[in-house]
Design a protein around this motif. Sequence first.
Motif, PDB file in Angstrom:
ATOM      1  N   GLY B  49       0.825  -1.206   0.000  1.00  0.00           N
ATOM      2  CA  GLY B  49       0.000   0.000   0.000  1.00  0.00           C
ATOM      3  C   GLY B  49       0.857   1.254   0.000  1.00  0.00           C
ATOM      4  O   GLY B  49       0.589   2.205  -0.734  1.00  0.00           O
ATOM      5  N   LEU B  50       1.898   1.215   0.784  1.00  0.00           N
ATOM      6  CA  LEU B  50       2.687   2.437   0.962  1.00  0.00           C
ATOM      7  C   LEU B  50       3.591   2.750  -0.228  1.00  0.00           C
ATOM      8  O   LEU B  50       4.031   3.881  -0.391  1.00  0.00           O
ATOM      9  CB  LEU B  50       3.508   2.326   2.254  1.00  0.00           C
ATOM     10  CG  LEU B  50       2.641   2.085   3.506  1.00  0.00           C
ATOM     11  CD1 LEU B  50       3.492   1.924   4.740  1.00  0.00           C
ATOM     12  CD2 LEU B  50       1.633   3.201   3.712  1.00  0.00           C
ATOM     13  N   THR B  51       3.855   1.756  -1.075  1.00  0.00           N
ATOM     14  CA  THR B  51       4.681   2.030  -2.261  1.00  0.00           C
ATOM     15  C   THR B  51       3.803   2.161  -3.508  1.00  0.00           C
ATOM     16  O   THR B  51       4.284   2.060  -4.628  1.00  0.00           O
ATOM     17  CB  THR B  51       5.702   0.890  -2.501  1.00  0.00           C
ATOM     18  OG1 THR B  51       4.977  -0.351  -2.571  1.00  0.00           O
ATOM     19  CG2 THR B  51       6.732   0.800  -1.414  1.00  0.00           C
ATOM     20  N   TYR B  52       2.526   2.382  -3.259  1.00  0.00           N
ATOM     21  CA  TYR B  52       1.564   2.448  -4.358  1.00  0.00           C
ATOM     22  C   TYR B  52       1.935   3.532  -5.381  1.00  0.00           C
ATOM     23  O   TYR B  52       1.734   3.353  -6.585  1.00  0.00           O
ATOM     24  CB  TYR B  52       0.184   2.725  -3.763  1.00  0.00           C
ATOM     25  CG  TYR B  52      -0.941   2.616  -4.753  1.00  0.00           C
ATOM     26  CD1 TYR B  52      -1.169   1.417  -5.425  1.00  0.00           C
ATOM     27  CD2 TYR B  52      -1.781   3.687  -5.015  1.00  0.00           C
ATOM     28  CE1 TYR B  52      -2.201   1.297  -6.329  1.00  0.00           C
ATOM     29  CE2 TYR B  52      -2.816   3.582  -5.921  1.00  0.00           C
ATOM     30  CZ  TYR B  52      -3.023   2.381  -6.573  1.00  0.00           C
ATOM     31  OH  TYR B  52      -4.037   2.268  -7.472  1.00  0.00           O
ATOM     32  N   SER B  53       2.500   4.645  -4.880  1.00  0.00           N
ATOM     33  CA  SER B  53       2.813   5.750  -5.796  1.00  0.00           C
ATOM     34  C   SER B  53       4.149   5.557  -6.514  1.00  0.00           C
ATOM     35  O   SER B  53       4.518   6.354  -7.368  1.00  0.00           O
ATOM     36  CB  SER B  53       2.809   7.072  -5.024  1.00  0.00           C
ATOM     37  OG  SER B  53       3.730   6.988  -3.962  1.00  0.00           O
ATOM     38  N   PHE B  54       4.893   4.508  -6.170  1.00  0.00           N
ATOM     39  CA  PHE B  54       6.200   4.260  -6.810  1.00  0.00           C
ATOM     40  C   PHE B  54       5.999   3.759  -8.248  1.00  0.00           C
ATOM     41  O   PHE B  54       4.959   3.210  -8.576  1.00  0.00           O
ATOM     42  CB  PHE B  54       6.977   3.184  -6.049  1.00  0.00           C
ATOM     43  CG  PHE B  54       7.600   3.629  -4.752  1.00  0.00           C
ATOM     44  CD1 PHE B  54       7.108   4.730  -4.064  1.00  0.00           C
ATOM     45  CD2 PHE B  54       8.668   2.943  -4.208  1.00  0.00           C
ATOM     46  CE1 PHE B  54       7.674   5.127  -2.857  1.00  0.00           C
ATOM     47  CE2 PHE B  54       9.245   3.328  -2.999  1.00  0.00           C
ATOM     48  CZ  PHE B  54       8.735   4.417  -2.328  1.00  0.00           C
ATOM     49  N   ASP B  55       7.058   3.893  -9.061  1.00  0.00           N
ATOM     50  CA  ASP B  55       7.055   3.253 -10.386  1.00  0.00           C
ATOM     51  C   ASP B  55       6.977   1.746 -10.213  1.00  0.00           C
ATOM     52  O   ASP B  55       7.515   1.219  -9.237  1.00  0.00           O
ATOM     53  CB  ASP B  55       8.387   3.536 -11.112  1.00  0.00           C
ATOM     54  CG  ASP B  55       8.382   4.919 -11.718  1.00  0.00           C
ATOM     55  OD1 ASP B  55       7.289   5.505 -11.796  1.00  0.00           O
ATOM     56  OD2 ASP B  55       9.466   5.401 -12.086  1.00  0.00           O
ATOM     57  N   GLY B  56       6.382   1.047 -11.205  1.00  0.00           N
ATOM     58  CA  GLY B  56       6.217  -0.406 -11.100  1.00  0.00           C
ATOM     59  C   GLY B  56       7.476  -1.158 -10.701  1.00  0.00           C
ATOM     60  O   GLY B  56       7.512  -1.812  -9.651  1.00  0.00           O
ATOM     61  N   SER B 397      -0.309   2.243  10.909  1.00  0.00           N
ATOM     62  CA  SER B 397       0.301   2.139   9.577  1.00  0.00           C
ATOM     63  C   SER B 397      -0.519   1.199   8.689  1.00  0.00           C
ATOM     64  O   SER B 397      -0.655   1.435   7.480  1.00  0.00           O
ATOM     65  CB  SER B 397       1.725   1.603   9.671  1.00  0.00           C
ATOM     66  OG  SER B 397       2.444   2.320  10.602  1.00  0.00           O
ATOM     67  N   SER B 398      -1.061   0.123   9.294  1.00  0.00           N
ATOM     68  CA  SER B 398      -1.885  -0.823   8.523  1.00  0.00           C
ATOM     69  C   SER B 398      -3.120  -0.125   7.966  1.00  0.00           C
ATOM     70  O   SER B 398      -3.572  -0.436   6.862  1.00  0.00           O
ATOM     71  CB  SER B 398      -2.341  -1.984   9.403  1.00  0.00           C
ATOM     72  OG  SER B 398      -1.266  -2.573  10.006  1.00  0.00           O
ATOM     73  N   VAL B 399      -3.663   0.802   8.741  1.00  0.00           N
ATOM     74  CA  VAL B 399      -4.848   1.545   8.291  1.00  0.00           C
ATOM     75  C   VAL B 399      -4.523   2.307   6.995  1.00  0.00           C
ATOM     76  O   VAL B 399      -5.286   2.277   6.028  1.00  0.00           O
ATOM     77  CB  VAL B 399      -5.328   2.514   9.407  1.00  0.00           C
ATOM     78  CG1 VAL B 399      -6.293   3.555   8.867  1.00  0.00           C
ATOM     79  CG2 VAL B 399      -5.969   1.720  10.524  1.00  0.00           C
ATOM     80  N   ILE B 400      -3.342   2.919   6.982  1.00  0.00           N
ATOM     81  CA  ILE B 400      -2.931   3.646   5.762  1.00  0.00           C
ATOM     82  C   ILE B 400      -2.762   2.652   4.619  1.00  0.00           C
ATOM     83  O   ILE B 400      -3.209   2.890   3.491  1.00  0.00           O
ATOM     84  CB  ILE B 400      -1.612   4.426   5.988  1.00  0.00           C
ATOM     85  CG1 ILE B 400      -1.752   5.380   7.173  1.00  0.00           C
ATOM     86  CG2 ILE B 400      -1.223   5.213   4.738  1.00  0.00           C
ATOM     87  CD1 ILE B 400      -0.450   6.048   7.589  1.00  0.00           C
ATOM     88  N   GLY B 401      -2.124   1.511   4.918  1.00  0.00           N
ATOM     89  CA  GLY B 401      -1.894   0.481   3.899  1.00  0.00           C
ATOM     90  C   GLY B 401      -3.189  -0.019   3.282  1.00  0.00           C
ATOM     91  O   GLY B 401      -3.284  -0.222   2.071  1.00  0.00           O
ATOM     92  N   ALA B 402      -4.206  -0.224   4.118  1.00  0.00           N
ATOM     93  CA  ALA B 402      -5.490  -0.727   3.603  1.00  0.00           C
ATOM     94  C   ALA B 402      -6.227   0.359   2.820  1.00  0.00           C
ATOM     95  O   ALA B 402      -6.904   0.086   1.823  1.00  0.00           O
ATOM     96  CB  ALA B 402      -6.359  -1.205   4.760  1.00  0.00           C
ATOM     97  N   PHE B 403      -6.071   1.607   3.271  1.00  0.00           N
ATOM     98  CA  PHE B 403      -6.816   2.719   2.663  1.00  0.00           C
ATOM     99  C   PHE B 403      -6.289   3.090   1.280  1.00  0.00           C
ATOM    100  O   PHE B 403      -7.044   3.380   0.361  1.00  0.00           O
ATOM    101  CB  PHE B 403      -6.717   3.935   3.599  1.00  0.00           C
ATOM    102  CG  PHE B 403      -7.251   5.213   3.015  1.00  0.00           C
ATOM    103  CD1 PHE B 403      -8.617   5.481   3.009  1.00  0.00           C
ATOM    104  CD2 PHE B 403      -6.391   6.162   2.462  1.00  0.00           C
ATOM    105  CE1 PHE B 403      -9.112   6.655   2.466  1.00  0.00           C
ATOM    106  CE2 PHE B 403      -6.872   7.337   1.915  1.00  0.00           C
ATOM    107  CZ  PHE B 403      -8.235   7.588   1.922  1.00  0.00           C
ATOM    108  N   VAL B 404      -4.973   3.017   1.136  1.00  0.00           N
ATOM    109  CA  VAL B 404      -4.327   3.692   0.009  1.00  0.00           C
ATOM    110  C   VAL B 404      -4.642   3.054  -1.363  1.00  0.00           C
ATOM    111  O   VAL B 404      -4.618   3.752  -2.380  1.00  0.00           O
ATOM    112  CB  VAL B 404      -2.806   3.775   0.282  1.00  0.00           C
ATOM    113  CG1 VAL B 404      -2.102   2.482  -0.027  1.00  0.00           C
ATOM    114  CG2 VAL B 404      -2.183   4.913  -0.453  1.00  0.00           C
ATOM    115  N   VAL B 405      -5.000   1.771  -1.388  1.00  0.00           N
ATOM    116  CA  VAL B 405      -5.188   1.110  -2.686  1.00  0.00           C
ATOM    117  C   VAL B 405      -6.371   1.710  -3.448  1.00  0.00           C
ATOM    118  O   VAL B 405      -6.270   2.037  -4.636  1.00  0.00           O
ATOM    119  CB  VAL B 405      -5.393  -0.412  -2.490  1.00  0.00           C
ATOM    120  CG1 VAL B 405      -5.588  -1.106  -3.817  1.00  0.00           C
ATOM    121  CG2 VAL B 405      -4.197  -0.997  -1.777  1.00  0.00           C
ATOM    122  N   ASN B 406      -7.511   1.866  -2.772  1.00  0.00           N
ATOM    123  CA  ASN B 406      -8.685   2.435  -3.444  1.00  0.00           C
ATOM    124  C   ASN B 406      -9.098   3.795  -2.887  1.00  0.00           C
ATOM    125  O   ASN B 406     -10.138   4.330  -3.287  1.00  0.00           O
ATOM    126  CB  ASN B 406      -9.885   1.488  -3.306  1.00  0.00           C
ATOM    127  CG  ASN B 406      -9.627   0.159  -3.987  1.00  0.00           C
ATOM    128  OD1 ASN B 406      -9.114   0.108  -5.106  1.00  0.00           O
ATOM    129  ND2 ASN B 406      -9.950  -0.934  -3.315  1.00  0.00           N
TER     130      ASN B 406
END
Lengths: 200, 504
Positions: B49-56, B397-406
């Motif tokens: 979740g936290l690296t969602y904004s990174f390049d593939g 931190s898990s809350v951010i991880g779960a939130f960030v995908v959608n």
Amino acid sequence: MSVKKTSANEPATQPAEDSLGPDTELERDVYGIEVVDDAKTSHQDFLTSLILIGISIYVIITSLGYWQKQKVVFYESAGFVPILITSGLLLMSIRLMRQSLKQDSVKNYIVRIKKGTVETIKSNKVHRALVGLALFWVYVFLMLGKMPFWLASFLTLAAVLVFVRFDKKWQTSLKMIVIAALCVAGIVGLFQFAFSVPMP
Amino acid sequence: MVLEYLSQAFSIVFTPYGFIALTFAVFLGLIFGMLPGLTATMAVALLTGLTYSFDGPLAVMVLLGVYIGAISGGCQSAILLNIPGTPASAATAVDGFPLARQGKGGLAIFVANMSSFSGTIISVLMLIMFTPLLTSAALKFNSHEMFLLSVFGVVICGNLTSGGRPVKGWIAGFVGLLISQVGRDTVGSFARFTFGNMNLTGGISLLPVMIGLFGFPEIVASFSAAKRQLVQSQKFSAKEGFSIYRRNWFNVIRSSVLGAVMGAIPGVGEDTGGWLSYWAQKKSAKNPEMYGKGCIDGVVSAEAGNNAAVGGAIIPVLSLAIPGSAPAAVLLAAFWMHGYRPGPLLMTDTPEFLYYVIVFMVVSSILMWFLASNMSKLSVRILQIDQRILMPTIFISSVIGAFVVNNRIFDVKLMFVFGLIGVAMNYMKYPSAPFLLGVILGNMADENLRRALILYDGSIMPFFTRPISIFFIIFILALMLPQFAFFRKLTAPLKQVFSRKKNT
């Protein structure tokens, strides 16, 4: 920190104690998985099989409804695979129930479940877990999205930390509140500002 | 072409940003692995979740680094605390902790790190050999085989992770399959089990399920965690460590191969890799009575085995899009999120991806070895962190991880719900791995079964006429039937004949 150290050549006198361990002393199969003691878990198996049978019947009825609504051949309908899955689940739940009933009678299970529930409610460990869970529930369902993330997180974390380390000393509570503030600042700083991750 | 792909991969790793990110990721993985309660699955799920904004490619590299670091890091707490940092290191503790109590903790950690490194490298070699082979074999799979493959995955995972109660493992897997049916179906877009909730029409996201299922039980357990007793890491001679390693060369190779094979079995993973390698080493040892009392060969086999499972678990991810372990399942979800499509078409659509994974894994394991060997003082400090403070922080931190995908609070609520399910499953001794595998494979099973039936006008005959299908059916039956009394009764005379022959 409340951790006891032993020096290099001085062997520890007692094994480590922790709610998670000592993991290695559990009875394990060749794959390293903890061997399940049938007698200890049979009342739980009985209860879960009852719940699963109920769920399976509900899913099968609902899925048949999808088939009727769609008016297609059975195997094309959206309910086809859920029916297959829950039929399997139903069979396995019946098998689990039969296995558990070989261990003890229904009457005894009801007594064991009642006794287990009362013991669980009285357990200090369960109290702590339940209060912690309740605090997280308030955070997730009532606070997030309704107030700034940092504020909701700080309030929850401070409450949880004060609760789990509660020893009636105001200094400890103050220390926990400061730790909560630093942790939330660190998380928000790292993820929101360094990684540009959107916050809830 | 291969050289070009490899040089592209190296150019991603060796940019200043890429190298720092990978070093940080491996370091973070080691810390996650070291701390009891923080598992490799949790580390990879959180970072996904936290690296969602990174390049593939950068995100994939970071996640692989965390994965390898976390599996290796577990040995430190297993040896110094007798509490495996991750379940994968449980076998390491059996001999590691007695060694630490004898004053050989530093040596055990040094040898464990070398074995972990070798295990990863050998598993990468197997990844290079078997992924293209398996991918080209998988091209021959049609809908029938894909359906049976997903059933096979759930069944074998249920068998191997249930602690002697396969029915409980299968129940967990089937409940997972059922959960995956929520949302619009892939054939007719019909909304199933959504209860009028718009958020459920798109289905249940994998990440909240994973974080909830694997992270939450540990967080709840930390509320009642007691104090730990730590044996300090001790000074040792690196020369002695190298000589032990040289003496164990065959042990390392056998454990790595066994670990990689275990890793490649759907949903089974690193813990089994470690235990099976340890068991094989103990069985073949001249002094099996020494195992459990501080035999360093046991540490070597367990660590080589669990780390080799990392590469093994990635083989079916890349070739069949079926995860070999729980952290590999999260990786698979991460690959999808970043636009990669692992599976039979991987070598045709994105052939460079396999080489990226290979290079990222090799560099990560080198970094892991270097960092883990040089952080003994730091690891003692890290192991002293109070879990009761750390775990609630991890929850935030898990809350951010779960939130960030959608970007939905709904996913955080889902994470909470699946967390409660995870706690209940843990308490009632149901394995979580088949559940997760069911959630992942459910849609694949649904889509392929219905497509197969539609294509053949509802006929099930192709299941019994296609060779690969027959192979899977035999395997599934071989796993399931011995659990039923009628089959045991049927085969009892045969067993008697065989045992008589053996006796004579």
